[in-house]
Design a protein around this motif. Structure first.
Motif, PDB file in Angstrom:
ATOM      1  N   VAL A  56      29.372  31.794  17.249  1.00 52.44           N
ATOM      2  CA  VAL A  56      28.612  31.423  18.440  1.00 52.44           C
ATOM      3  C   VAL A  56      29.397  30.426  19.282  1.00 52.44           C
ATOM      4  CG1 VAL A  56      27.364  29.605  17.218  1.00 52.44           C
ATOM      5  CG2 VAL A  56      26.402  30.607  19.293  1.00 52.44           C
ATOM      6  N   GLU A  57      30.173  29.578  18.636  1.00 47.33           N
ATOM      7  CA  GLU A  57      30.964  28.601  19.383  1.00 47.33           C
ATOM      8  C   GLU A  57      31.930  29.318  20.320  1.00 47.33           C
ATOM      9  OE1 GLU A  57      34.120  24.927  18.610  1.00 47.33           O
ATOM     10  OE2 GLU A  57      33.125  25.914  16.933  1.00 47.33           O
ATOM     11  N   ASP A  58      32.624  30.332  19.804  1.00 51.28           N
ATOM     12  CA  ASP A  58      33.543  31.083  20.655  1.00 51.28           C
ATOM     13  C   ASP A  58      32.780  31.900  21.694  1.00 51.28           C
ATOM     14  OD1 ASP A  58      35.818  30.177  19.401  1.00 51.28           O
ATOM     15  OD2 ASP A  58      35.814  31.763  17.904  1.00 51.28           O
ATOM     16  N   TRP A  59      31.677  32.488  21.280  1.00 55.05           N
ATOM     17  CA  TRP A  59      30.894  33.346  22.169  1.00 55.05           C
ATOM     18  C   TRP A  59      30.505  32.585  23.434  1.00 55.05           C
ATOM     19  CZ3 TRP A  59      28.830  38.247  20.308  1.00 55.05           C
ATOM     20  CH2 TRP A  59      27.985  38.894  21.206  1.00 55.05           C
ATOM     21  N   VAL A  60      29.892  31.417  23.261  1.00 58.71           N
ATOM     22  CA  VAL A  60      29.424  30.635  24.402  1.00 58.71           C
ATOM     23  C   VAL A  60      30.583  29.979  25.134  1.00 58.71           C
ATOM     24  CG1 VAL A  60      27.994  28.677  25.085  1.00 58.71           C
ATOM     25  CG2 VAL A  60      27.150  30.298  23.378  1.00 58.71           C
ATOM     26  N   ARG A  61      31.586  29.516  24.386  1.00 57.77           N
ATOM     27  CA  ARG A  61      32.741  28.880  25.029  1.00 57.77           C
ATOM     28  C   ARG A  61      33.438  29.847  25.964  1.00 57.77           C
ATOM     29  NH1 ARG A  61      37.834  29.437  24.321  1.00 57.77           N
ATOM     30  NH2 ARG A  61      37.599  30.588  22.353  1.00 57.77           N
ATOM     31  N   ILE A  62      33.625  31.095  25.521  1.00 55.88           N
ATOM     32  CA  ILE A  62      34.296  32.090  26.354  1.00 55.88           C
ATOM     33  C   ILE A  62      33.489  32.360  27.618  1.00 55.88           C
ATOM     34  CG2 ILE A  62      34.966  34.532  26.458  1.00 55.88           C
ATOM     35  CD1 ILE A  62      35.749  34.250  23.475  1.00 55.88           C
ATOM     36  N   LYS A  63      32.180  32.461  27.485  1.00 56.17           N
ATOM     37  CA  LYS A  63      31.348  32.728  28.656  1.00 56.17           C
ATOM     38  C   LYS A  63      31.403  31.572  29.657  1.00 56.17           C
ATOM     39  CE  LYS A  63      28.012  36.063  26.866  1.00 56.17           C
ATOM     40  NZ  LYS A  63      27.961  36.913  28.055  1.00 56.17           N
ATOM     41  N   PHE A 110      32.803  42.577  22.642  1.00 53.94           N
ATOM     42  CA  PHE A 110      31.694  41.665  22.427  1.00 53.94           C
ATOM     43  C   PHE A 110      31.862  40.344  23.158  1.00 53.94           C
ATOM     44  CE2 PHE A 110      30.916  44.811  19.276  1.00 53.94           C
ATOM     45  CZ  PHE A 110      29.538  44.866  19.209  1.00 53.94           C
ATOM     46  N   SER A 111      33.060  40.021  23.617  1.00 49.21           N
ATOM     47  CA  SER A 111      33.223  38.880  24.497  1.00 49.21           C
ATOM     48  C   SER A 111      33.180  39.412  25.918  1.00 49.21           C
ATOM     49  CB  SER A 111      34.563  38.187  24.246  1.00 49.21           C
ATOM     50  OG  SER A 111      34.417  37.109  23.382  1.00 49.21           O
ATOM     51  N   ASN A 112      32.112  39.129  26.614  1.00 52.49           N
ATOM     52  CA  ASN A 112      31.960  39.706  27.947  1.00 52.49           C
ATOM     53  C   ASN A 112      31.614  38.642  28.973  1.00 52.49           C
ATOM     54  OD1 ASN A 112      29.355  39.403  26.752  1.00 52.49           O
ATOM     55  ND2 ASN A 112      28.498  40.722  28.312  1.00 52.49           N
ATOM     56  N   PRO A 113      32.556  37.754  29.282  1.00 54.74           N
ATOM     57  CA  PRO A 113      32.315  36.812  30.368  1.00 54.74           C
ATOM     58  C   PRO A 113      32.284  37.557  31.696  1.00 54.74           C
ATOM     59  CG  PRO A 113      34.605  36.733  29.728  1.00 54.74           C
ATOM     60  CD  PRO A 113      33.917  37.640  28.751  1.00 54.74           C
ATOM     61  N   ILE A 114      32.042  36.859  32.762  1.00 57.65           N
ATOM     62  CA  ILE A 114      31.949  37.493  34.072  1.00 57.65           C
ATOM     63  C   ILE A 114      33.294  38.090  34.475  1.00 57.65           C
ATOM     64  CG2 ILE A 114      31.562  37.115  36.533  1.00 57.65           C
ATOM     65  CD1 ILE A 114      29.643  34.878  35.789  1.00 57.65           C
ATOM     66  N   SER A 115      33.270  39.371  34.840  1.00 57.05           N
ATOM     67  CA  SER A 115      34.388  40.014  35.522  1.00 57.05           C
ATOM     68  C   SER A 115      33.936  40.283  36.948  1.00 57.05           C
ATOM     69  CB  SER A 115      34.775  41.343  34.855  1.00 57.05           C
ATOM     70  OG  SER A 115      35.270  41.136  33.559  1.00 57.05           O
ATOM     71  N   LEU A 116      34.677  39.779  37.920  1.00 52.48           N
ATOM     72  CA  LEU A 116      34.342  39.991  39.325  1.00 52.48           C
ATOM     73  C   LEU A 116      35.366  40.910  39.963  1.00 52.48           C
ATOM     74  CD1 LEU A 116      33.431  36.369  40.490  1.00 52.48           C
ATOM     75  CD2 LEU A 116      31.851  38.281  40.209  1.00 52.48           C
ATOM     76  N   PHE A 117      34.884  41.792  40.818  1.00 51.99           N
ATOM     77  CA  PHE A 117      35.766  42.696  41.545  1.00 51.99           C
ATOM     78  C   PHE A 117      35.940  42.185  42.970  1.00 51.99           C
ATOM     79  CE2 PHE A 117      33.604  45.505  38.376  1.00 51.99           C
ATOM     80  CZ  PHE A 117      34.676  45.535  37.497  1.00 51.99           C
ATOM     81  N   VAL A 118      37.195  42.079  43.363  1.00 53.20           N
ATOM     82  CA  VAL A 118      37.510  41.374  44.607  1.00 53.20           C
ATOM     83  C   VAL A 118      37.540  42.285  45.828  1.00 53.20           C
ATOM     84  CG1 VAL A 118      38.780  39.583  43.370  1.00 53.20           C
ATOM     85  CG2 VAL A 118      40.004  41.599  44.219  1.00 53.20           C
ATOM     86  N   ASN A 119      37.433  43.600  45.622  1.00 59.08           N
ATOM     87  CA  ASN A 119      37.432  44.530  46.755  1.00 59.08           C
ATOM     88  C   ASN A 119      36.001  44.885  47.153  1.00 59.08           C
ATOM     89  OD1 ASN A 119      37.237  45.895  44.256  1.00 59.08           O
ATOM     90  ND2 ASN A 119      38.000  47.824  45.137  1.00 59.08           N
ATOM     91  N   VAL A 120      35.212  43.850  47.409  1.00 57.81           N
ATOM     92  CA  VAL A 120      33.798  44.059  47.726  1.00 57.81           C
ATOM     93  C   VAL A 120      33.622  44.860  49.012  1.00 57.81           C
ATOM     94  CG1 VAL A 120      33.603  41.857  48.963  1.00 57.81           C
ATOM     95  CG2 VAL A 120      31.560  42.896  47.940  1.00 57.81           C
ATOM     96  N   GLU A 121      34.585  44.744  49.942  1.00 58.10           N
ATOM     97  CA  GLU A 121      34.471  45.517  51.183  1.00 58.10           C
ATOM     98  C   GLU A 121      34.464  47.010  50.908  1.00 58.10           C
ATOM     99  OE1 GLU A 121      36.866  43.325  50.563  1.00 58.10           O
ATOM    100  OE2 GLU A 121      36.827  41.726  52.089  1.00 58.10           O
TER     101      GLU A 121
END
Length: 355
Positions: A56-63, A110-121
């Motif tokens: 859990v320490e890694d799980w939350v830390r990564i997020k 199982f480690s799924n922090p935010i991935s953002l896509f930069v080509n929103v246009e």
């Protein structure tokens, strides 16, 4: 009270090389100048990140500490027919929160922090082209009486994404210009910055709700349920269409009394204006054996609620995954009882979709 920003302290950014060629990519990188940047061939292929079934320490830390930036490749619309007419191309994947039942970790490691896509246009342009081709909604349906609805947040929580960049603001602005379409996304977070986005009734926010004492166990790192309920009036006043998701409905001894109390809290909090436009979705829990095994390593208390083989059965999802759900013979009865309690306490709240 904790804020959205408290969820994140970004110290590492994995990014595809092309990210820096997009204005949004440069904006996000500039927001975190001290973060370590690691170039990767693909946001889907980060061995040091994905597949980590750690503590859990890694799980939350990564997020909290990790952000992934990529360029969205597929820009097609997928038919839905339940919560929305279409699933729009995602502008994000993963989340800073850690709900114990979330299906996204099963798809992207199982480690799924935010991935953002930069080509929103590009995503916005694809939605606009698709909506134009659709023309007018032929007739009212359970999704909407007049507009095609596009789910713009299937794989993440846009309320949190909006704390990092303007992708969500851009999407809300897009739907202001589409007379035959609405955007829609579910959220478990209250980000009051969205109140200034001027949606003009063209974006539907669905606040996910469940009894607070259960949410404290399974809705890890989310806004408190009472805060979500209290925000509904303000979002309606700001021009959003606001619905609620009763999701997931988790069955346990005493569930009916807890949900009745929640419905009474909602009824006693919302203004007449909010009630007049309120509709809901009801989604009973679907769980997964692999996620159950991982959760036992970091959050076994949640599994006391989520993993109930005595009342669950195997289910193959639409995507081919092997999941578990409440037994079919009983699920219908429990769902009927849930609806009856809702109708007794909030008769004005139309059920758009129940599963």
């Amino acid at each position: 009270m904790a804020t959205i920003g408290d969820l994140l302290d970004v110290t590492t950014i994995y990014h595809e090389p092309a990210v820096e060629t997009f204005p949004r990519g440069r904006e996000i990188l500039a927001r975190y100048p001290d973060a370590t940047r690691i170039a990767v061939p693909s946001h889907w292929n980060i061995p040091a990140l994905h597949g980590n079934e750690g503590s859990v320490e890694d799980w939350v830390r990564i997020k909290r500490s990790t952000l992934v930036l990529g360029v969205k490749k597929g820009l097609t619309m997928r038919p839905n027919g339940r919560s929305a007419h279409f699933i729009a191309p995602s502008t994000s994947n993963g989340c800073a929160m850690a709900c114990a039942y979330c299906y996204v970790p099963r798809r992207k490691g199982f480690s799924n922090p935010i991935s953002l896509f930069v080509n929103v246009e590009a995503a916005c342009a694809a939605i606009a082209r698709h909506a134009t081709r659709q023309g007018a909604l032929p007739e009212p349906d359970t999704i909407d009486p007049a507009a095609w609805v596009y789910d713009i947040g299937e794989n993440g929580d846009l309320s949190v994404d909006a704390a990092i960049c303007d992708n969500v603001r851009d999407l809300v602005a897009l739907f202001r210009t589409l007379p035959n379409a609405k955007g829609s996304f579910a959220t478990k977070a209250v980000n009051r910055d969205l109140l200034a986005y001027d949606p003009q009734g063209r974006t539907r926010i669905r606040f996910s709700l469940m009894p607070a004492r259960i949410a404290k166990v399974v809705d890890v790192r989310t806004s408190p349920v009472a805060e979500r309920i209290a925000a509904i009036d303000d979002f309606v006043a700001a021009g959003y269409e606001v619905h609620v998701n009763f999701s997931p409905v988790i069955l346990y001894e005493g569930w009916e009394a807890d949900w009745r109390a929640l419905f009474q809290e909602i009824d006693g909090t919302l203004s007449d204006a909010a009630k007049a436009q309120l509709k809901c979705e009801i989604i009973l829990l679907t769980h997964n054996a692999g996620l159950h095994a991982v959760n036992l390593g970091w959050h076994p208390r949640a599994e006391d609620l989520l993993w109930r083989p005595d009342i669950q059965e195997a289910k193959v999802s639409e995507g081919g995954g092997a999941n578990v759900r409440y037994r079919a013979g009983w699920k219908g009865r429990w769902l009927a009882r849930f609806k009856a309690v809702l109708d007794e306490t909030m008769p004005y709240c139309t059920v758009r979709y129940a599963f």
